[in-house]
Design an enzyme around this catalytic site. Structure first.
Site: not given
Length: 660
Positions: A26, A260, A357, A411, A473
C-alpha cells in the site's frame, strides 16, 4: 541539509520502491502522510534509536497498518537498525518488514497493527498506562514518567466501531498526552468515501471531549504548530485532522483509490520521481537526507537527560526507583510464588464450596497486596464478575492514581486498551465480562496471542449454569474456539483451589495471554493431596483414581468435574477422573506425564458443558462425549443441566456404551 519536503520524499521513494519490488503493498498512505511523519519524528517526538525500549520514550502507533512502509522508512532513516536490505525484503518470508507492522519483528514497532481501529485503541491504552504510572511514581520535582502517545490513523480506523469505543473513553478520561493524526484523504479501497462515511468526524471527536484542529497535511509549519498546540492542551486528547492527498507526488494516481493497495508501476514511479524532484535510483538515499533524519545523537542526549533525572529520583526515593525498574522489566515480586502457594494450600485446607467467580475474587484479594502492578477492570459488570477487591482504587478523569477501571459496556475496546496497557509496560492487566461476550473481543484475544503479551481475560457465567438469562448469555462454543488460538491458554477451574492456581499461572505468563473462566453457581470443593495440588499447574492431573487398571477415564473441567466424580463413585467399574483445567498447559507436558494421566489404550469420556469439538483429540472417535450439542435454554441451572444430559445416569450410560 535537505529541505523538509526532500526528507519527506525519502519516505515516499522508499515506500513506492519497496511496494514495487514486492509487487504487493500500500504505497498511497505512506506517500500521503510523509510530511506529517517528518515533522513529528524530527521535531516533536522523544525517542532513542540506540535504545528502542527506553522507558520514557514517546510511543508511536501506525493504526492504519496497511501503510507499513511509512514506519519501516522512519525506522530505517532515523537509525533504529532496520537496514536497506530489510526494506528491500518488504513482505518477504522471515523479513523484519512484514506486510503489516508486527510487534517483536523490529525495534521501534510498539504494537502489531492491521485490523483497523485496533491500533488507535492500543494507543489509548498506552496513554492510560502513562497517566497511571506517572501518578503512581512521580514525585514533586521528579517527573520520571512524562511522555506522549502519538497515533496515525486513516478513514478505515474511524469507520470501525472499535475506535468509537476507545476514543470516547479517551475523552472521558481526559488523556491529554494522547495525540491522533487523521489521514483525511477521502479515499478507501472502494473509492471516494462519501457514499459510506459521514462527514462529521471533527464534530464526533468534539462530542467525545477531544481538542480538535484541522490542518493542511502537506504544510510542515501548520503541522508543527498543531502538534505544539496539542501538547499544550493537557486535559484533553487531541485530534489533528490532516487534509492529505493519497499517493502524494504521483502525477496520474494521486488522489485516487488506484494507489491505495497496489504498486504504482515502473512508469508511474519514474514520473513520480520527476514530479518530486527525486533523481536517485531505487533504494538509494543520499548522505544529506540520511543526515537530516538521523536521530541517534539527539536520542542519546534525551535519554541521558532522563537518566540523570532518574538518578536523582533514585537517590531520594530508592525503594520507589527499584519498584519502577522491576515493574518496567516485567518481573514479578520475589515473594509472589511463595505467598500464592501459601494461599492455595490454605484454600485446599478450607475447601470452600463457592462459585469459582467468588474463588477468583478471593485470589485477587490475596494477590493485590503482593502486586502493586495489578490493574483490573470490568465491562460494567464488576458486581457480577467480582473483579474488585478491598484495595481497589478506581481510575477516572479526576484520579489517575488507581488500579481499576470501570470500562463501561465496551468489551472490544476494553480488550484492546488492555493490550495497549500491557504493551506500554509497568502493569499486569486483567479485565472481565460474561464469558459469552468474549465474542465481542475475539480479535483482541488473537492479537494478544500473536504479539505474545501477557494480557489476562477474566470471564464469568461460563456455561448453561448461569441459568435464566438464556441462550443469548450461555457460552456453548466459546471454550472450544478459544482453545485453537495459538499460544493462548484457557483455564476453567473446578473449585476454589484450581481457580487460585489458574490466577497464579496467568500472572506468571508474561509472554502470552490467558483466559480465566469462572462459574456463577457454587462448585463442590475437591479433596487433594499436596502432589495433586502441585500437578494442577500442569493443566491436567489425576483427581480420583481407582484400584487396579482403569476401565474408563473421565476427563472434565469446571463445574462438571463434580459430576464426573459423582458418576465415577456410582459406576460399577474402575474409573479414573482427570481434571483438565487447561488443555494447553497439559499438552505442553512431556509424553511420560501425559501417558501417566491418560493411559494409552484406555477408553475415555469427556464431560463439559460446552460443544465437544476440542475433546476429540483426547477421547478419539471411539470415546464418549457428554457435551452440548445445541444452544441452551432459559431456565434455572439445575433444570438445564438435567435437560442437556449432565446427570450421573447419562454419564454412566455414556461410559458403559464406550466400554462395551
Amino acid at each position: 541539509m535537505s529541505s523538509r519536503r526532500n526528507l519527506a520524499n525519502a519516505i515516499r521513494a522508499l515506500s513506492m520502491d519497496a511496494v514495487q519490488k514486492a509487487n504487493s503493498g500500500h504505497p498511497g498512505a505512506p506517500m500521503g502522510m510523509a510530511d506529517i511523519a517528518e515533522v513529528l519524528w524530527n521535531d516533536h517526538m522523544k525517542y532513542n534509536p540506540n535504545n528502542a525500549k527506553w522507558a520514557d520514550r514517546d510511543r508511536f502507533v501506525l493504526s492504519n497498518g496497511h501503510g507499513s512502509m511509512l514506519i519501516y522508512s522512519l525506522l530505517h532513516l532515523t537509525g533504529f537498525g532496520l537496514t536497506i536490505d530489510d526494506i528491500k525484503g518488504f513482505r518477504q518470508l522471515h523479513s523484519k518488514t512484514a506486510g503489516h507492522p508486527e510487534y517483536g519483528y523490529a525495534d521501534g514497532i510498539e504494537t502489531t497493527t492491521g485490523p483497523l481501529g485496533q491500533g488507535v485503541t492500543n494507543a489509548v491504552g498506552m496513554a492510560i498506562a502513562e497517566r497511571t504510572l506517572a501518578a503512581q511514581f512521580n514525585k514533586p520535582g521528579h517527573e520520571i514518567v512524562n511522555h506522549n502517545t502519538f497515533v496515525f490513523m486513516g478513514d478505515g480506523c474511524l469507520m470501525e466501531g472499535l475506535s468509537h469505543e476507545s476514543c470516547a473513553m479517551a475523552g472521558t478520561l481526559g488523556l491529554g498526552k494522547l495525540t491522533a493524526f487523521w489521514d483525511d484523504n477521502d479515499i478507501s479501497i472502494d473509492g471516494h468515501i462519501g457514499d459510506w462515511m459521514e462527514q462529521g468526524v471533527p464534530g464526533r471527536f468534539n462530542s467525545y471531549g477531544w481538542h480538535v484542529v484541522a490542518v493542511d497535511g502537506h504544510d510542515a509549519d501548520a503541522i508543527s504548530k498543531a502538534i505544539t498546540e496539542a501538547k499544550a492542551v493537557t486535559d484533553k486528547p487531541s485530534l489533528i485532522c490532516c487534509k492529505t492527498t493519497i499517493g502524494f507526488g504521483s502525477p496520474n494516481l494521486a488522489g485516487t483509490h488506484d494507489c491505495h493497495g497496489a504498486p504504482l508501476g515502473d512508469d508511474e514511479i519514474a514520473a513520480t520521481r520527476k514530479q518530486l524532484g527525486w533523481d536517485h535510483a531505487p533504494f538509494k538515499i543520499p548522505a544529506d537526507v540520511y543526515a537530516g533524519w538521523n536521530h541517534k545523537a539527539q536520542g542519546a542526549v534525551d535519554e541521558s537527560a532522563w537518566n540523570d533525572k532518574f538518578g536523582a529520583y533514585k537517590t531520594e526515593f530508592p525503594a520507589e526507583a527499584a519498584e519502577f525498574e522491576r515493574r518496567m522489566a516485567g518481573d514479578l515480586p520475589a515473594n509472589f510464588v511463595v505467598e500464592m502457594d501459601k494461599f492455595i494450600a490454605k484454600t485446599q485446607d478450607e475447601m470452600p464450596t463457592i462459585a469459582s467467580r467468588q474463588a477468583s475474587q478471593r485470589a485477587i484479594e490475596a494477590m493485590g497486596p503482593l502486586l502493586p502492578e495489578m490493574f483490573g477492570g470490568s465491562a460494567d459488570l464488576t458486581g457480577s464478575n467480582l473483579t474488585n477487591w478491598s484495595g481497589t482504587v478506581k481510575v477516572n478523569k479526576e484520579n489517575a492514581n488507581g488500579n481499576y477501571l470501570s470500562w463501561g459496556v465496551r468489551e472490544f475496546g476494553m480488550a484492546h486498551m488492555m493490550n495497549g496497557m500491557v504493551l506500554h509496560g509497568g502493569f499486569k492487566v486483567y479485565g472481565a465480562t460474561f464469558f459469552m461476550f468474549m465474542e465481542f473481543m475475539r480479535n483482541a484475544l488473537r492479537m494478544s496471542a500473536l504479539m505474545k503479551i501477557g494480557t489476562i481475560y477474566v470471564y464469568t457465567h461460563d456455561s448453561i449454569g448461569l441459568g435464566e438469562d438464556g441462550p443469548t448469555h450461555q457460552a456453548v462454543e466459546q471454550l472450544s474456539t478459544m482453545r485453537v488460538i495459538p499460544g493462548f491458554q484457557t483455564w476453567r477451574g473446578c473449585d476454589a483451589v484450581e481457580s487460585a492456581v489458574s490466577w497464579k499461572m496467568a500472572m506468571l505468563r508474561g509472554n502470552a495471554p490467558t483466559a480465566l473462566i469462572f462459574s456463577r453457581q457454587a462448585l463442590t470443593a475437591m479433596q487433594r493431596t499436596a502432589e495433586q495440588v502441585a500437578n494442577i499447574e500442569k493443566g491436567g492431573y489425576v483427581l480420583k483414581d481407582c484400584d487396579g487398571n482403569a476401565d474408563v477415564i473421565f476427563i472434565s473441567t469446571g463445574s462438571e468435574v463434580g459430576l464426573a466424580v459423582e458418576a465415577a463413585e456410582a459406576m460399577d467399574a474402575n474409573v479414573r477422573v482427570v481434571s483438565m483445567p487447561c488443555c494447553e498447559a497439559f499438552d505442553a507436558q512431556d509424553q511420560a506425564y501425559r501417558d501417566a494421566v491418560l493411559t494409552p489404550g484406555v477408553k475415555r469420556v469427556a464431560i463439559e458443558a460446552g460443544v465437544a469439538q476440542s475433546w476429540y483429540k483426547y477421547v478419539g472417535l471411539d470415546g464418549g462425549l457428554v457435551c452440548m450439542k445445541s444452544f441452551g435454554e432459559s431456565a434455572p441451572a439445575p433444570e438445564l443441566f438435567k435437560e442437556f444430559g449432565f446427570t450421573v445416569d447419562n454419564v454412566i450410560a455414556t461410559a458403559k456404551a464406550v466400554i462395551g
